[in-house]
Design a protein around this motif. Structure first.
Motif, PDB file in Angstrom:
ATOM      1  N   UNK A 214      46.810  34.528  44.943  1.00 49.26           N
ATOM      2  CA  UNK A 214      47.216  35.579  44.006  1.00 49.26           C
ATOM      3  C   UNK A 214      47.661  34.996  42.671  1.00 49.26           C
ATOM      4  N   UNK A 215      48.262  33.825  42.716  1.00 50.60           N
ATOM      5  CA  UNK A 215      48.675  33.163  41.475  1.00 50.60           C
ATOM      6  C   UNK A 215      47.454  32.805  40.636  1.00 50.60           C
ATOM      7  N   UNK A 216      46.418  32.291  41.283  1.00 47.34           N
ATOM      8  CA  UNK A 216      45.212  31.924  40.540  1.00 47.34           C
ATOM      9  C   UNK A 216      44.550  33.158  39.916  1.00 47.34           C
ATOM     10  N   UNK A 217      44.564  34.284  40.649  1.00 43.14           N
ATOM     11  CA  UNK A 217      43.996  35.517  40.089  1.00 43.14           C
ATOM     12  C   UNK A 217      44.834  35.983  38.907  1.00 43.14           C
ATOM     13  N   UNK A 218      46.156  35.858  39.034  1.00 46.33           N
ATOM     14  CA  UNK A 218      47.044  36.239  37.937  1.00 46.33           C
ATOM     15  C   UNK A 218      46.762  35.401  36.696  1.00 46.33           C
ATOM     16  N   UNK A 219      46.371  34.149  36.909  1.00 43.52           N
ATOM     17  CA  UNK A 219      46.088  33.245  35.800  1.00 43.52           C
ATOM     18  C   UNK A 219      44.675  33.409  35.251  1.00 43.52           C
ATOM     19  N   UNK A 220      43.914  34.370  35.824  1.00 43.20           N
ATOM     20  CA  UNK A 220      42.604  34.680  35.255  1.00 43.20           C
ATOM     21  C   UNK A 220      41.414  34.298  36.087  1.00 43.20           C
ATOM     22  N   UNK A 221      41.617  33.793  37.289  1.00 42.01           N
ATOM     23  CA  UNK A 221      40.482  33.427  38.132  1.00 42.01           C
ATOM     24  C   UNK A 221      39.687  34.675  38.519  1.00 42.01           C
ATOM     25  N   UNK A 222      38.360  34.558  38.532  1.00 39.47           N
ATOM     26  CA  UNK A 222      37.502  35.675  38.920  1.00 39.47           C
ATOM     27  C   UNK A 222      37.646  35.945  40.419  1.00 39.47           C
ATOM     28  N   UNK A 223      37.726  37.238  40.757  1.00 37.64           N
ATOM     29  CA  UNK A 223      37.896  37.619  42.160  1.00 37.64           C
ATOM     30  C   UNK A 223      36.966  38.787  42.492  1.00 37.64           C
ATOM     31  N   UNK A 224      35.656  38.541  42.426  1.00 36.88           N
ATOM     32  CA  UNK A 224      34.718  39.654  42.654  1.00 36.88           C
ATOM     33  C   UNK A 224      34.797  40.233  44.063  1.00 36.88           C
ATOM     34  N   UNK A 225      35.165  39.409  45.034  1.00 32.84           N
ATOM     35  CA  UNK A 225      35.262  39.899  46.410  1.00 32.84           C
ATOM     36  C   UNK A 225      36.619  40.543  46.694  1.00 32.84           C
ATOM     37  N   UNK A 226      37.484  40.584  45.713  1.00 38.45           N
ATOM     38  CA  UNK A 226      38.819  41.193  45.817  1.00 38.45           C
ATOM     39  C   UNK A 226      39.600  40.628  47.007  1.00 38.45           C
ATOM     40  N   UNK A 227      39.545  39.280  47.128  1.00 35.83           N
ATOM     41  CA  UNK A 227      40.290  38.625  48.195  1.00 35.83           C
ATOM     42  C   UNK A 227      41.788  38.737  47.984  1.00 35.83           C
ATOM     43  N   UNK A 228      42.205  38.896  46.743  1.00 38.55           N
ATOM     44  CA  UNK A 228      43.637  39.056  46.477  1.00 38.55           C
ATOM     45  C   UNK A 228      44.149  40.356  47.073  1.00 38.55           C
ATOM     46  N   UNK A 229      43.299  41.388  47.102  1.00 39.12           N
ATOM     47  CA  UNK A 229      43.702  42.641  47.745  1.00 39.12           C
ATOM     48  C   UNK A 229      43.716  42.491  49.259  1.00 39.12           C
TER      49      UNK A 229
END
Length: 759
Positions: A214-229
């Motif tokens: 989640x930190x990496x997504x917050x920093x702008x990493x692409x998450x097309x598979x929405x793994x953070x969710x």
């Protein structure tokens, strides 16, 4: 369900009749190839069974209630979500996982071929050998993630973990978008290991991986598979199971799944928040998890549940679950297991200030349980809202006070958006699907209230107001709109309403389309309804302006022109015009003359006759008079076919009875009513037998008819006139000759006598 004051909901129909009708409707849906593949849609019609429909409070969507439990995400997605689909692998006859499906669109053909060579290896050792060969041509992140995924599938979790850790150890620029994938996979490995561990270390490590993701997504990493969710759901799972004992559960064969773990009040708020946020952001597994959690709460005894109910989120979750399950509360006037359990829980449900923020929803639940006294008590404590006024209207109707109910409906309307797009104008591609769903649900509630308001106005005899309110309810209640417009209002009232409030709307008419995928805006459909009514009543000059469809407009004008010509001309010319009108009435009658509802059901293109599906309501004398005045003539299915037959019959009276046209016209008239009205068909046939000529196709009269030939009829008429003169000549020839002889003799005698006198 039907409500009576101070009683449980009761169903007026025996259970077997209800099941029979439901089964029959399902059957119609399954065996209707001419309609949508999954069958026709029979919308709710509130003007039928009005008492039940006005007393019924629809259950709400579970997902609609979850937004209040969610929290905003700490990050924003920088990309569009990947398609949620599984691709079919034709070569290996299998579906590819979502990650592999995404790789098909993400990687170049060369990269995809190399990754697939690793993934499709027969063993992990073989894949590792292939990886050595691809060392110079495939990015390390892709290689190591693919090897880790293969090891994971083979349940070699230690090897998989090693490969995934190599991926996240790479510099950010070399991770090839696989860092999030690796972190999520590492968390799954830790959760798998936690099931056999005696401590919480694996839970702690799994949560650390998810937080890093989640930190990496917050920093702008692409998450097309929405793994953070998906990670939110995993974190909720960790909170539920960390340090908790599994519960041994014996579940029935058809019992829905629940969460089989002891519930800790201290962590339950956070668990609900995580699942709700996951759901609201578009991940359906969050919805499923909350559904399972709700069922788990419902399965607990009161003593276990009581401390959990002190958590506001638990209260809100249960209320949302109850509101979405209200149809299971009662049947045939008796509370079912679900209703009994809800009633039991409500006896210990907290009633302090916190819960009163949900007072309107609790009042709705009491109402759906048939406990109207408690519903009124909760309404008195709840903040005014659309729901409180809606419930007030229903409670007033229970008491028979239509005046106060009408006032409450008017108040309820003001608490909802008046347009389907209200509140959604700001939505863009980055906003969640759930926001749009919630807006639609709110709009649906508004439309239901407006429709019920219209039905109440109808009951009170305020017919124009009823149409106005129903029209505001939109497409879902089109049948109710059509009923009031077509049968209750006078033509003059309807025309005035449409001229003032229903402008034509632009619509692109498809060239080739079935009726169900070219449904026009409701404005245009209401205008068509008026146009058909005007045409049925003979207002030929007024009707065309209400048909905006160019094809229909041309047919209407042609029909009007034919009738006008028929009435203003004589003989065969009039017959030819009547025949043109008859053909249009027969073949285009549904579109230009048909009733939207009974008896023709233009709403379903005439494919269904639902007159026997609804028990007739007892109408007021005033409404019944209006219904009778607007009745189809004749009041039979496809009534315009009878009108077409009568036009053909009129045409037959205007052509020579010994002509082919006479036989053809009566044959066509017979065929159009054959098997629907055998007596009328027989009358047309007897008329032909008594007056018409022999024709070779007479033995199949009504089933094999020729087109009337009016040119030959003209010739026949001329021949008939000549024959008549010839007959008169032959009949009068001798008497005339004798008369002339006598006259000549008399004139001769007169002349002889006159000459004799002169002599």
């Amino acid at each position: 369900m039907r409500h009576k004051p101070h009683s449980l909901p009761a169903n007026p129909l025996p259970r077997w009749k209800t099941k029979f009708k439901q089964t029959s409707l399902i059957g119609l849906s399954l065996f209707s190839p001419a309609l949508l593949a999954c069958g026709p849609d029979f919308p709710l019609q509130l003007t039928q069974d009005r008492q039940n429909n006005l007393s019924y409070l629809p259950q709400t969507s579970f997902s609609q209630q979850l937004s209040g439990l969610a929290k905003p995400l700490a990050w924003q997605f920088q990309d569009e979500p990947a398609a949620q689909e599984y691709l079919w692998d034709e070569v290996h006859s299998r579906y590819l996982s979502q990650t592999r499906a995404y790789e098909n669109s993400e990687l170049s053909e060369a990269q995809l071929a190399r990754v697939n060579s690793l993934r499709d290896a027969q063993s992990l050792a073989e894949a590792e050998q292939i990886a050595t060969q691809l060392k110079e041509t495939l990015a390390p992140a892709l290689t190591w993630y693919s090897l880790g995924a293969m090891a994971f599938d083979l349940k070699e979790y230690d090897k998989a973990s090693d490969y995934f850790k190599k991926v996240i150890a790479l510099p950010e620029s070399e991770r090839a978008g696989r860092s999030l994938w690796a972190l999520y996979s590492l968390s799954r490995i830790e959760l798998i290991k936690s099931k056999t561990a005696s401590d919480n270390s694996h839970f702690i490590q799994a949560n650390a991986y998810l937080q890093q993701l989640q930190t990496e997504v917050t920093q702008g990493a692409a998450d097309p598979l929405r793994l953070s969710l998906a990670g939110l759901g995993e974190q909720a799972y960790i909170l539920l199971h960390q340090g908790q004992a599994q519960i041994e559960v014996t579940r029935g064969e058809y019992e829905p799944p629940k969460i089989d773990v002891a519930l800790n009040p201290a962590t339950l708020d956070k668990v609900i928040e995580l699942y709700a946020t996951q759901s609201v952001q578009g991940d359906s597994s969050g919805y499923d998890s909350l559904l399972m959690l709700s069922r788990s709460l419902m399965s607990k005894n009161i003593n276990e549940l009581k401390p959990l109910l002190q958590q506001p989120s638990v209260q809100q979750l249960l209320i949302a679950y109850w509101q979405s399950s209200a149809n299971d509360f009662a049947f045939d006037g008796q509370l079912m297991d679900m209703g009994q359990k809800v009633a039991e829980i409500l006896t210990v449900f907290p009633t302090d200030g916190a819960v009163l923020s949900q007072g309107d929803k609790l009042a709705a639940i009491y109402y759906q349980l048939g406990d109207y006294a408690s519903a009124e008590r909760m309404l008195a404590l709840a903040k005014p809202s659309g729901l409180t006024w809606w419930l007030t209207a229903k409670l007033m109707l229970q008491k028979g006070d239509q005046v106060q109910a009408a006032k409450a409906y008017a108040q309820a309307v003001h608490h909802f958006p008046t347009d389907a797009t209200s509140g959604t104008e700001h939505l863009n591609a980055k906003d969640t699907q759930q926001q749009a769903i919630d807006a639609d649900a709110l709009q649906a509630t508004y439309c239901r209230i407006r429709a019920e308001q219209g039905v109440l106005s109808l009951e009170r005899g305020e017919y124009v107001d009823a149409l106005s309110q129903l029209f505001a309810s939109g497409d879902e209640y089109w049948q109710d709109i059509a009923y009031v417009a077509e049968r209750v209002l006078t033509t003059a009232e309807l025309k005035l309403f449409i001229d003032e409030h229903v402008p034509v709307m632009n619509f692109e008419y498809p060239k080739d389309s079935d009726w169900y995928d070219s449904v026009e805006p409701i404005n245009n459909r209401l205008r068509y309804l008026l146009g058909r009514r005007l045409l049925r009543e003979g207002a030929i000059a007024e009707a065309p302006v209400y048909f905006s469809n160019p094809t229909l407009n041309a047919n209407v004008q042609e029909y009007g022109k034919a009738l006008t010509t028929a009435k203003n001309s004589k003989g065969i010319e009039s017959a030819r015009a009547y025949w043109s009108a008859a053909e249009l009435a027969r073949h285009q009658g549904m579109e230009i003359l048909g009733f939207e509802l009974a008896p023709d059901y233009s709403i379903y293109a005439g494919m269904f006759d639902l007159r026997d599906w609804y028990a007739a309501d007892k109408l007021s004398d005033k409404e019944q008079q209006r219904i009778s005045a607007s009745q189809a003539i004749p009041d039979k299915r496809f009534h315009y076919r009878y009108q077409a037959a009568e036009l053909a019959n009129k045409a037959a009276d205007l052509v020579p009875h010994n002509s082919q046209a006479y036989a053809a016209l009566l044959c066509q008239a017979t065929g159009w009513v054959l098997y629907r009205d055998d007596e009328l068909a027989r009358r047309y046939y007897k008329k032909y037998v008594a007056n018409g000529p022999f024709v070779p196709w007479a033995e199949n009269f009504g089933t094999q008819c020729e087109t009337p030939d009016f040119d030959r009829a003209v010739e026949r008429e001329k021949a008939n006139q000549i024959a008549e003169w010839n007959a008169i000549y032959h009949k009068l020839k001798k008497p005339v000759a004798v008369s002339f002889a006598i006259i000549a003799a008399l004139l001769g005698a007169y002349a002889w006598r006159r000459r004799k006198r002169k002599q």
